[in-house]
Design a protein around this motif. Structure first.
Motif, PDB file in Angstrom:
ATOM      1  N   ASP A  95       0.824  -1.199   0.000  1.00 49.76           N
ATOM      2  CA  ASP A  95       0.000   0.000   0.000  1.00 49.76           C
ATOM      3  C   ASP A  95       0.863   1.257   0.000  1.00 49.76           C
ATOM      4  N   GLN A  96       1.877   1.300   0.859  1.00 51.57           N
ATOM      5  CA  GLN A  96       2.719   2.487   0.928  1.00 51.57           C
ATOM      6  C   GLN A  96       3.598   2.623  -0.314  1.00 51.57           C
ATOM      7  N   ALA A  97       4.047   1.503  -0.870  1.00 46.60           N
ATOM      8  CA  ALA A  97       4.833   1.566  -2.103  1.00 46.60           C
ATOM      9  C   ALA A  97       4.002   2.172  -3.228  1.00 46.60           C
ATOM     10  N   SER A  98       2.732   1.804  -3.285  1.00 41.88           N
ATOM     11  CA  SER A  98       1.836   2.365  -4.292  1.00 41.88           C
ATOM     12  C   SER A  98       1.631   3.854  -4.064  1.00 41.88           C
ATOM     13  N   ARG A  99       1.441   4.250  -2.816  1.00 44.37           N
ATOM     14  CA  ARG A  99       1.245   5.664  -2.501  1.00 44.37           C
ATOM     15  C   ARG A  99       2.485   6.485  -2.842  1.00 44.37           C
ATOM     16  N   SER A 100       3.645   5.906  -2.601  1.00 41.73           N
ATOM     17  CA  SER A 100       4.899   6.607  -2.866  1.00 41.73           C
ATOM     18  C   SER A 100       5.361   6.457  -4.308  1.00 41.73           C
ATOM     19  N   ASN A 101       4.608   5.660  -5.096  1.00 40.24           N
ATOM     20  CA  ASN A 101       4.922   5.393  -6.492  1.00 40.24           C
ATOM     21  C   ASN A 101       6.329   4.828  -6.663  1.00 40.24           C
ATOM     22  N   VAL A 102       6.632   3.813  -5.878  1.00 39.74           N
ATOM     23  CA  VAL A 102       7.907   3.113  -5.996  1.00 39.74           C
ATOM     24  C   VAL A 102       7.637   1.642  -6.267  1.00 39.74           C
ATOM     25  N   ILE A 130      16.432  -1.325   1.417  1.00 35.63           N
ATOM     26  CA  ILE A 130      15.875  -2.612   1.848  1.00 35.63           C
ATOM     27  C   ILE A 130      15.066  -2.458   3.127  1.00 35.63           C
ATOM     28  N   VAL A 131      13.899  -3.135   3.151  1.00 36.91           N
ATOM     29  CA  VAL A 131      13.070  -3.251   4.354  1.00 36.91           C
ATOM     30  C   VAL A 131      13.298  -4.643   4.941  1.00 36.91           C
ATOM     31  N   LEU A 132      13.563  -4.699   6.248  1.00 37.66           N
ATOM     32  CA  LEU A 132      13.797  -5.975   6.929  1.00 37.66           C
ATOM     33  C   LEU A 132      12.750  -6.191   8.018  1.00 37.66           C
ATOM     34  N   PRO A 133      11.724  -7.013   7.751  1.00 35.86           N
ATOM     35  CA  PRO A 133      10.786  -7.381   8.820  1.00 35.86           C
ATOM     36  C   PRO A 133      11.434  -8.435   9.712  1.00 35.86           C
ATOM     37  N   PRO A 134      10.848  -8.717  10.889  1.00 34.13           N
ATOM     38  CA  PRO A 134      11.398  -9.792  11.720  1.00 34.13           C
ATOM     39  C   PRO A 134      11.169 -11.141  11.059  1.00 34.13           C
ATOM     40  N   PRO A 135      12.051 -12.116  11.295  1.00 33.31           N
ATOM     41  CA  PRO A 135      13.195 -12.093  12.208  1.00 33.31           C
ATOM     42  C   PRO A 135      14.487 -11.567  11.591  1.00 33.31           C
ATOM     43  N   LEU A 136      14.481 -11.253  10.292  1.00 32.91           N
ATOM     44  CA  LEU A 136      15.712 -10.810   9.634  1.00 32.91           C
ATOM     45  C   LEU A 136      16.204  -9.477  10.166  1.00 32.91           C
ATOM     46  N   SER A 137      15.297  -8.673  10.736  1.00 27.86           N
ATOM     47  CA  SER A 137      15.712  -7.392  11.300  1.00 27.86           C
ATOM     48  C   SER A 137      16.607  -7.582  12.520  1.00 27.86           C
ATOM     49  N   ASP A 138      16.623  -8.787  13.075  1.00 25.91           N
ATOM     50  CA  ASP A 138      17.468  -9.106  14.225  1.00 25.91           C
ATOM     51  C   ASP A 138      18.662  -9.995  13.843  1.00 25.91           C
ATOM     52  N   LEU A 151      23.697   1.364   1.472  1.00 31.86           N
ATOM     53  CA  LEU A 151      22.312   1.256   1.038  1.00 31.86           C
ATOM     54  C   LEU A 151      21.407   1.527   2.242  1.00 31.86           C
ATOM     55  N   PRO A 152      20.402   2.393   2.110  1.00 32.80           N
ATOM     56  CA  PRO A 152      19.495   2.634   3.242  1.00 32.80           C
ATOM     57  C   PRO A 152      18.764   1.352   3.633  1.00 32.80           C
ATOM     58  N   VAL A 153      18.688   1.090   4.930  1.00 31.05           N
ATOM     59  CA  VAL A 153      18.028  -0.107   5.459  1.00 31.05           C
ATOM     60  C   VAL A 153      17.118   0.305   6.599  1.00 31.05           C
ATOM     61  N   VAL A 154      15.898  -0.246   6.628  1.00 31.43           N
ATOM     62  CA  VAL A 154      15.013  -0.013   7.760  1.00 31.43           C
ATOM     63  C   VAL A 154      14.672  -1.353   8.396  1.00 31.43           C
ATOM     64  N   ALA A 155      14.983  -1.478   9.692  1.00 27.95           N
ATOM     65  CA  ALA A 155      14.721  -2.709  10.443  1.00 27.95           C
ATOM     66  C   ALA A 155      13.418  -2.530  11.222  1.00 27.95           C
ATOM     67  N   VAL A 156      12.530  -3.516  11.125  1.00 22.80           N
ATOM     68  CA  VAL A 156      11.208  -3.407  11.736  1.00 22.80           C
ATOM     69  C   VAL A 156      11.060  -4.401  12.890  1.00 22.80           C
ATOM     70  N   ALA A 157      10.431  -3.936  13.978  1.00 21.10           N
ATOM     71  CA  ALA A 157      10.136  -4.771  15.147  1.00 21.10           C
ATOM     72  C   ALA A 157      11.393  -5.371  15.759  1.00 21.10           C
ATOM     73  N   THR A 158      12.407  -4.554  15.925  1.00 22.67           N
ATOM     74  CA  THR A 158      13.633  -4.997  16.572  1.00 22.67           C
ATOM     75  C   THR A 158      13.994  -4.024  17.676  1.00 22.67           C
ATOM     76  N   GLY A 159      14.592  -4.546  18.727  1.00 19.69           N
ATOM     77  CA  GLY A 159      15.014  -3.691  19.827  1.00 19.69           C
ATOM     78  C   GLY A 159      16.481  -3.353  19.767  1.00 19.69           C
ATOM     79  N   ALA A 311       7.742   1.983   7.633  1.00 18.42           N
ATOM     80  CA  ALA A 311       9.068   1.535   7.203  1.00 18.42           C
ATOM     81  C   ALA A 311       9.339   1.912   5.750  1.00 18.42           C
ATOM     82  N   VAL A 312       8.358   1.662   4.882  1.00 18.29           N
ATOM     83  CA  VAL A 312       8.531   2.000   3.470  1.00 18.29           C
ATOM     84  C   VAL A 312       8.654   3.510   3.299  1.00 18.29           C
ATOM     85  N   ASP A 313       7.826   4.260   4.014  1.00 18.59           N
ATOM     86  CA  ASP A 313       7.877   5.721   3.912  1.00 18.59           C
ATOM     87  C   ASP A 313       9.226   6.252   4.380  1.00 18.59           C
TER      88      ASP A 313
END
Length: 358
Positions: A95-102, A130-138, A151-159, A311-313
């Motif tokens: 959904d966010q990729a579509s909104r951002s047209n990427v 790259i977007v990294l959801p769990p468990p790869l974000s850890d 390369l920009p990376v966003v890690a999701v649901a990690t402490g 994360a995508v934004d």
């Protein structure tokens, strides 16, 4: 690997030139507003935004080209055992990729292929981040392999997101604390807990929250009330079976995700126990699974879809900032809100011995 693109522009749809004409600016200015590039005066930006809204304009890759950029492609590398969690994550990302047209390029990281193979395969798609959801974000291996890629990376649901990466998460410890306190407030003193996969920081954080809540309620911690799980339904079956077979079983079980909580409900039914009459069961995440079983789960709502959108934004903004001369590139950590959702799977403990159904 799947390359997921947005729909083609319909015929007679408004163009960037239409927006520019309505706003009284050049197409180049419209492109800069869309891509947050360069300095545009607030009144000009407002006119452009109003024109976009009035025309119901959807930016195309051509708008980016006018500003000298190329079409943005972001990668999503996943390896989550919970189909329910992954489905919600993909919905938000798309959904966010579509909104951002990427463009969104989705790649699965199979254990047999190895982490480096999956990363190389994704990088050959010429992605910009790259977007990294769990468990790869850890995953230390994944993060180490990406650190030197510039390369920009966003890690999701990690402490424990590294300082060079962006991240989006919730306060897992506080959320687990709140759920444990909720069960204590209902009158439960024997509260079982199923831990998530030890390779994810969320598992340790949720366990810490559970233990802190017990301490604050003056409930002695009992090692036999804690069982190891892996965030999978199968592991939840084994853990719940173990917890419910001890001499003094719990009157409530709090599982670290909805998959394991659903498995706990199944084991309780198999043993002839009523949920929540004989056993309260609570989960974590509030995925679709929480409302597709009976009874519906009381759970912690982790806004998985919204977190993936964020994360995508974040990633798209970081990519565009890199291509803007003089722009500062930051690595923010966003803490999303959570909510305790009460449904039908929890209740006060029985005041009489449990009567197991035949």
């Amino acid at each position: 690997m799947k390359d997921i693109r947005g729909p083609r522009r319909q015929r007679n749809a408004p163009t960037i030139s239409d927006v520019a004409k309505r706003a009284g600016v050049s197409p180049m200015t419209v492109s800069r507003v869309i891509n947050a590039q360069g300095t545009v005066r607030e009144d000009t930006k407002r006119r452009v935004d109003e024109a976009i809204q009035a025309l119901n304009y959807t930016p195309s890759a051509a708008a980016r080209t006018l500003a000298g950029g190329e079409e943005i492609r972001i990668g999503l590398l996943h390896s989550n055992p919970s189909f329910a969690y992954l489905s919600e994550f993909l919905v938000g990302s798309l959904d966010q990729a579509s909104r951002s047209n990427v463009q969104l390029v989705v790649e699965k990281c199979d254990e047999d292929d190895g982490e480096l193979t999956a990363i190389e395969h994704l990088l050959r798609a010429r992605i910009d981040g790259i977007v990294l959801p769990p468990p790869l974000s850890d995953s230390p291996g994944i993060l180490a392999a990406l650190e030197g890629r510039n390369l920009p990376v966003v890690a999701v649901a990690t402490g424990r997101a590294p300082g060079w990466a962006l991240s989006v998460s919730i306060d897992d410890r506080r959320a687990a604390y709140d759920m444990t306190r909720h069960l204590g407030a209902l009158g439960h003193r024997r509260i079982g807990f199923i831990i998530g996969n030890p390779n994810q920081t969320a598992s340790a954080e949720r366990l810490a929250g559970y233990r802190q809540a017990l301490a604050d309620m003056d409930i002695p911690e009992a090692p036999d009330l804690v069982a190891q799980g892996l965030f999978t339904y199968r592991s939840g079956l084994d853990a719940a079976d173990l917890l419910l077979d001890i001499v003094d079983p719990p009157s409530a079980i709090f599982a670290s995700n909805d998959d394991m909580a659903a498995a706990t409900v199944a084991i309780a039914h198999r043993k002839g126990l009523d949920v929540p009459g004989d056993l309260s069961v609570c989960g974590f995440d509030d995925t679709a699974l929480a409302t597709t079983i009976w009874p519906e789960l009381t759970t912690i709502r982790q806004p998985v879809t919204e977190m993936s959108r964020l994360a995508v934004d974040l990633l798209v903004r970081a990519i565009r900032a890199r291509s803007t001369p003089g722009a500062s590139v930051e690595h923010p950590h966003i803490l999303a809100d959570y909510e305790l959702i009460r449904r039908q799977s929890d209740a006060a403990p029985r005041r009489r011995p449990i009567a197991r159904r035949g």
